[in-house]
Write an enzyme that holds these catalytic residues in place. Structure first.
Site, PDB file in Angstrom:
ATOM      1  N   SER A 147      -1.809  -3.837  -2.574  1.00  0.00           N
ATOM      2  CA  SER A 147      -0.871  -3.116  -3.416  1.00  0.00           C
ATOM      3  C   SER A 147      -0.516  -1.733  -2.888  1.00  0.00           C
ATOM      4  O   SER A 147       0.411  -1.101  -3.380  1.00  0.00           O
ATOM      5  CB  SER A 147      -1.449  -2.993  -4.829  1.00  0.00           C
ATOM      6  OG  SER A 147      -2.718  -2.337  -4.801  1.00  0.00           O
ATOM      7  N   SER A 164      -6.105  -4.399  -0.749  1.00  0.00           N
ATOM      8  CA  SER A 164      -4.923  -3.568  -0.997  1.00  0.00           C
ATOM      9  C   SER A 164      -4.787  -2.352  -0.090  1.00  0.00           C
ATOM     10  O   SER A 164      -3.748  -1.719  -0.063  1.00  0.00           O
ATOM     11  CB  SER A 164      -4.900  -3.103  -2.457  1.00  0.00           C
ATOM     12  OG  SER A 164      -4.637  -4.194  -3.293  1.00  0.00           O
ATOM     13  N   LYS A 218      -0.685   6.810  -3.259  1.00  0.00           N
ATOM     14  CA  LYS A 218      -0.260   5.592  -3.960  1.00  0.00           C
ATOM     15  C   LYS A 218       0.035   5.942  -5.427  1.00  0.00           C
ATOM     16  O   LYS A 218      -0.773   6.625  -6.075  1.00  0.00           O
ATOM     17  CB  LYS A 218      -1.403   4.580  -3.863  1.00  0.00           C
ATOM     18  CG  LYS A 218      -1.181   3.247  -4.541  1.00  0.00           C
ATOM     19  CD  LYS A 218      -2.448   2.406  -4.354  1.00  0.00           C
ATOM     20  CE  LYS A 218      -2.282   0.995  -4.884  1.00  0.00           C
ATOM     21  NZ  LYS A 218      -3.493   0.193  -4.622  1.00  0.00           N
TER      22      LYS A 218
END
Length: 468
Positions: A142, A166, A67
């Protein structure tokens, strides 16, 4: 059976093939990855016995993605914030470093929502990431780029983080596995934004994978010495687990009703557990879950034991730039002039409002602590709760703005500090992933990981997009 260079080349080609459609990998390091793969092959030719290598490098030659909110040396680390678009990581986040030391090879970094605080992965730096099962659908946030890249078979394992779902929402929307570990076991260092104050107890870093059996070895590497707190060496007897099931949160006014198809999938899990394992799944109705969103919000904004206030989102929005005025940004957004996304502006506007009712906030924090005790008592040393991952299957792009609080189904477990494994359950009638959350008491991650492996065999786990 295959060389490391062949494996890495296959994943590089796959990313080149599908990334123009899904926009999940926002910056690659293919040349470096191929070079590292050649070094692995050289090591295997010249190195000591297999057992010695396996112990030293448990993930030798395994491609992975990260990420973009985490530092990966030489890669951008913007977290989707335009003011940070020139920020390049000069070191590795702790978990990234540990994966590299275990022999894994990073392919690149993946998209996230602006400052990791929204459940659609879209920002003004990299644009929007699309769901591999339907490009018109969201990937969640996210860690949405990770969910998308794994689902599209462009990576083997991924690094995600989770303060309100997330890891689990992207894993659910993209039909892969994700694990939010017990709080405080896997280090969060080296990500932006990182948690401060009370939020350090809620933010979790964890693995995302296509296959359930990969979660545990990756979690071991990520946790490092902290892994001793988890009971990953304990053998799990599924027949002895006390299963509990809750169909929905009890009807919160802030959250959509749970889709019938999601309820049906959960019902099938209950039926399978009862018929195959001979267990009785206990239905529960935990009244306080109805206030999940309010409890999460209040606890996220509460002070820590030393009286330190939580970091304001508006301050994060101003990182590497001037202070941000949300109302002014909204005006600019309406005429297409803002460098921020609408959800980020909206969060900046609502942040102040939430802090106004101080007595109400204290009551909700107290309710959260009481719910935590209730959950720990219910689950005990051998309990697993089945709970919906989200009220709906992957929504269409932009639609989360109409139901902004649906993430409460995952968020509540962050403030309760409980380990949760997100488990896919095949595809629904629209060809979109279904799934379920498996929840255990603190430090009982081994239970949810074992149940995830069992359900993968029973329900098929990850399904290649476009296969049906």
């Amino acid at each position: 059976q295959v060389t490391c260079i062949e494996v890495v080349e296959a994943y590089v080609e796959r990313i080149k093939e599908v990334n123009p459609l899904i926009n999940a990998v926002v910056k690659d390091r293919f040349e470096e990855a191929l070079q590292e793969a050649r070094q692995v092959d050289k090591l295997l030719l010249e190195g000591p016995g297999d057992d010695c290598l396996e112990e030293k490098f448990p993930l030798l030659g395994v491609p992975f993605t990260v990420k973009e909110a985490f530092s990966l040396y030489g890669m951008p680390n913007t977290s989707g914030l335009v003011n940070r678009r020139n920020v390049i990581a000069t070191s590795d986040a702790t978990v990234v470093s540990r994966l590299k030391q275990a022999g894994a090879i990073p392919l690149g970094v993946t998209n996230c929502s602006e400052l990791c605080m929204w459940y659609e992965s879209s920002n003004r730096v990299y644009g929007r990431t699309n769901n591999p099962y339907d490009l018109q659908r969201i990937v969640g946030g996210s860690s949405g780029g990770e969910g998308s890249v794994l689902a599209a078979a462009c990576s083997v394992i991924g690094v995600g983080s989770d303060i309100g779902g997330s890891i689990r929402m992207p894993a659910f929307f993209n039909g892969v596995f994700g694990h939010k570990p017990t709080t405080g076991v896997v280090p969060n260092d080296g990500q932006f934004p990182n948690a401060h104050g009370v939020r350090t107890s809620y933010l979790c870093t964890g693995p995302m994978c296509r296959y359930a059996e990969d979660l545990e070895p990756v979690l071991r590497v990520m946790a490092g010495p902290g892994v001793s707190k988890l009971k990953l060496n304990e053998k799990v007897s599924l027949e002895k687990i006390k299963f509990h099931c809750m169909d929905h949160d009890g009807g919160s006014i802030f959250v959509s009703p749970v889709d019938k198809e999601i309820l049906q999938a959960q019902k099938k899990v209950v039926e399978h557990l009862e018929s195959d394992l001979g267990v009785r799944v206990q239905r529960v109705a935990i009244h306080k879950m109805k206030y999940s969103f309010q409890i999460w919000s209040a606890m996220m904004l509460s002070e820590d034991s030393e009286g330190q206030e939580a970091q304001r989102f508006i301050d994060l929005l101003g990182d590497h730039g001037k202070p941000v005025w949300p109302l002014w940004e909204l005006m600019k957004w309406l005429v297409g002039m803002s460098s921020h996304t609408l959800p980020a502006i909206a969060l900046g506007l609502t942040e102040k409002l939430v802090n106004i009712n101080l007595s109400g906030k204290a009551k909700l924090v107290s309710m959260g602590k009481s719910l935590q005790e209730e959950m720990e008592a219910l689950l005990g040393p051998d309990g697993v709760l089945l709970y919906p991952s989200h009220p709906t299957i992957a929504p269409k792009h932009h639609s989360p703005i109409c139901m902004p609080f649906n993430f409460a189904y995952t968020a509540i477990f962050n403030v309760l500090g409980l380990p949760v494994t997100q488990c896919p359950l095949g595809l629904g009638s629209e060809g979109l992933p279904l799934g379920i959350q498996l929840v255990a008491a603190a430090y009982n991650d081994h239970l949810t990981l074992a149940v995830a492996q069992y359900l993968e065999k029973a329900f098929g786990g990850w399904v290649l997009p476009g296969k049906v």
